[in-house]
Design an enzyme around this catalytic site. Structure first.
Site, PDB file in Angstrom:
ATOM      1  N   ARG A 166       0.836  -1.208   0.000  1.00  0.00           N
ATOM      2  CA  ARG A 166       0.000   0.000   0.000  1.00  0.00           C
ATOM      3  C   ARG A 166       0.873   1.261   0.000  1.00  0.00           C
ATOM      4  NH1 ARG A 166      -0.611   4.726   2.447  1.00  0.00           N
ATOM      5  NH2 ARG A 166      -0.113   3.737   4.439  1.00  0.00           N
ATOM      6  N   ASP A 167       1.577   1.490   1.088  1.00  0.00           N
ATOM      7  CA  ASP A 167       2.368   2.724   1.239  1.00  0.00           C
ATOM      8  C   ASP A 167       3.450   2.789   0.169  1.00  0.00           C
ATOM      9  OD1 ASP A 167       3.481   5.023   2.229  1.00  0.00           O
ATOM     10  OD2 ASP A 167       3.756   4.289   4.259  1.00  0.00           O
ATOM     11  N   HIS A 207      10.205   6.873   7.996  1.00  0.00           N
ATOM     12  CA  HIS A 207      10.690   6.920   6.613  1.00  0.00           C
ATOM     13  C   HIS A 207      12.190   7.190   6.642  1.00  0.00           C
ATOM     14  CE1 HIS A 207       6.906   7.363   3.957  1.00  0.00           C
ATOM     15  NE2 HIS A 207       6.585   6.742   5.060  1.00  0.00           N
ATOM     16  N   CYS A 257       7.171   9.865  -0.797  1.00  0.00           N
ATOM     17  CA  CYS A 257       6.128  10.860  -0.597  1.00  0.00           C
ATOM     18  C   CYS A 257       6.320  11.850  -1.719  1.00  0.00           C
ATOM     19  CB  CYS A 257       6.315  11.521   0.772  1.00  0.00           C
ATOM     20  SG  CYS A 257       4.936  12.541   1.264  1.00  0.00           S
TER      21      CYS A 257
HETATM   22 ZN    ZN Z   1       5.038   5.483   5.135  1.00  0.00          ZN
END
Ligand code: ZN
Length: 314
Positions: free
Chosen positions: A16-17, A212, A243
């Site tokens: 997912r991430d 992260h 991100c």
């Molecule tokens: Zn993350």
């Protein structure tokens, strides 16, 4: 000497991430196969996908298809990310195909506005309804707070604000609260001080660290959290993810690097590192490029000592 937990719980979030931030869309059948490989590697917590709007994150538009396609293993808790009640409605149509939900919001007003176009107060009100309905369906809930350790727009995020949000999520029914260092701004000293406060303010809630590696400090932050007794972590195989802000940022801490460090420290993870590396190599094939995890490149520690050729290196 600091004392460390003897074992940890790891949630693998790469499907997912990780995949939501990749430029390519991974075929559903590949995702299903990788979910199986991660379960084979020993993960007992796997985040599968997200029920965000398909037009917003096309990489995860196949959430329903993936839930239908993957092989659900006994003893593994599968979670899906739920942004709002509409997402929950979609997920509940496949209630038997997952075990947990996670909901998310940011601790920074600006980040939350840009991420989900709502204020923190609006997000909390909506998520309380989602959590209430999910609990009524017998689903376990994790609340994830993004930018818990700093925000690229606002800078410092007050610990007290993060704790206030976490308390609201716990009161709404989250058994677990995850703290995300979404853009890799945390440092180990800050992490240690943060979790000392969190343990006091959130007694009885499972506290999960989601770091992260944007600035290479991910595992140092894990160590700082371990020293505060934190024994629940989220990571992504291959160091997948990232991100969009700032552009080009690297992703979550790599599961293989995390597992390697913990096992070398004598902290049990339940993960078979070789099998985890097989999953990461498979993703490299699918994406057609090398991924960032260190252990994926260097191999486990034992290989290096067995085959390493000493040179004039220091
Ligand atoms: Zn993350």
């Amino acid at each position: 000497m600091p004392s460390y937990p003897s074992a940890v719980r790891l949630r693998e979030v790469g499907l997912r991430d990780g995949f939501q931030n990749e430029p390519e869309t991974v075929p559903t059948a590949e995702k299903a196969r990788l979910a199986g490989m991660l379960a084979d590697a020993g993960f007992r917590r796997i985040e599968l996908t997200s029920f965000v709007r398909p037009d917003v994150i096309p990489q995860l538009a196949d959430a329903e298809e993936l839930l239908d396609a993957y092989e659900k293993r006994p003893g593994v808790a599968y979670s899906v990310l739920i942004p709002n009640e509409r997402g929950l409605d979609r997920a509940l149509a496949r209630r038997e195909r997952f075990d947990e939900i996670n909901v998310f919001l940011s601790a920074s007003e600006t980040h939350n506005q840009r991420n989900v176009n709502r204020s923190i107060a609006e997000s909390l009100a909506g998520l309380e309804r989602v959590i209430g309905r999910a609990r009524a369906e017998g689903l376990r809930c994790e609340g994830v707070i993004s930018t818990s350790f700093g925000c690229p727009y606002e800078g410092e995020v007050p610990v007290d604000r993060v704790m206030g949000i976490a308390e609201r999520l716990a009161e709404a029914g989250c058994e677990e609260v995850g703290f995300g260092d979404t853009t890799g701004m945390a440092n180990p000293r800050q992490v240690g001080e943060f979790f000392a406060v969190a343990r006091e303010r959130l007694a009885g809630v499972e506290l999960t660290a989601h770091f992260h590696n944007t600035r290479g400090q991910g595992l140092a932050n894990v160590l700082a959290a371990l020293e505060q007794g934190i024994d629940s972590f989220e990571s992504a195989f291959g160091e997948l993810g990232g991100c969009p802000v700032p552009p080009g940022s690297t992703g979550n801490i790599a599961s293989e690097d995390l597992v390697s460090m913990l096992e070398e420290m004598g902290i049990a993870t339940g993960i078979d590192l070789e099998r985890l590396l097989e999953a990461s190599r498979r993703v490299q094939e699918v994406l057609g490029r090398p991924l960032g995890a260190h252990v994926l490149t260097a191999g486990p520690v034992r290989w290096a000592s067995a085959t390493g050729r000493p040179a004039a290196s220091t």
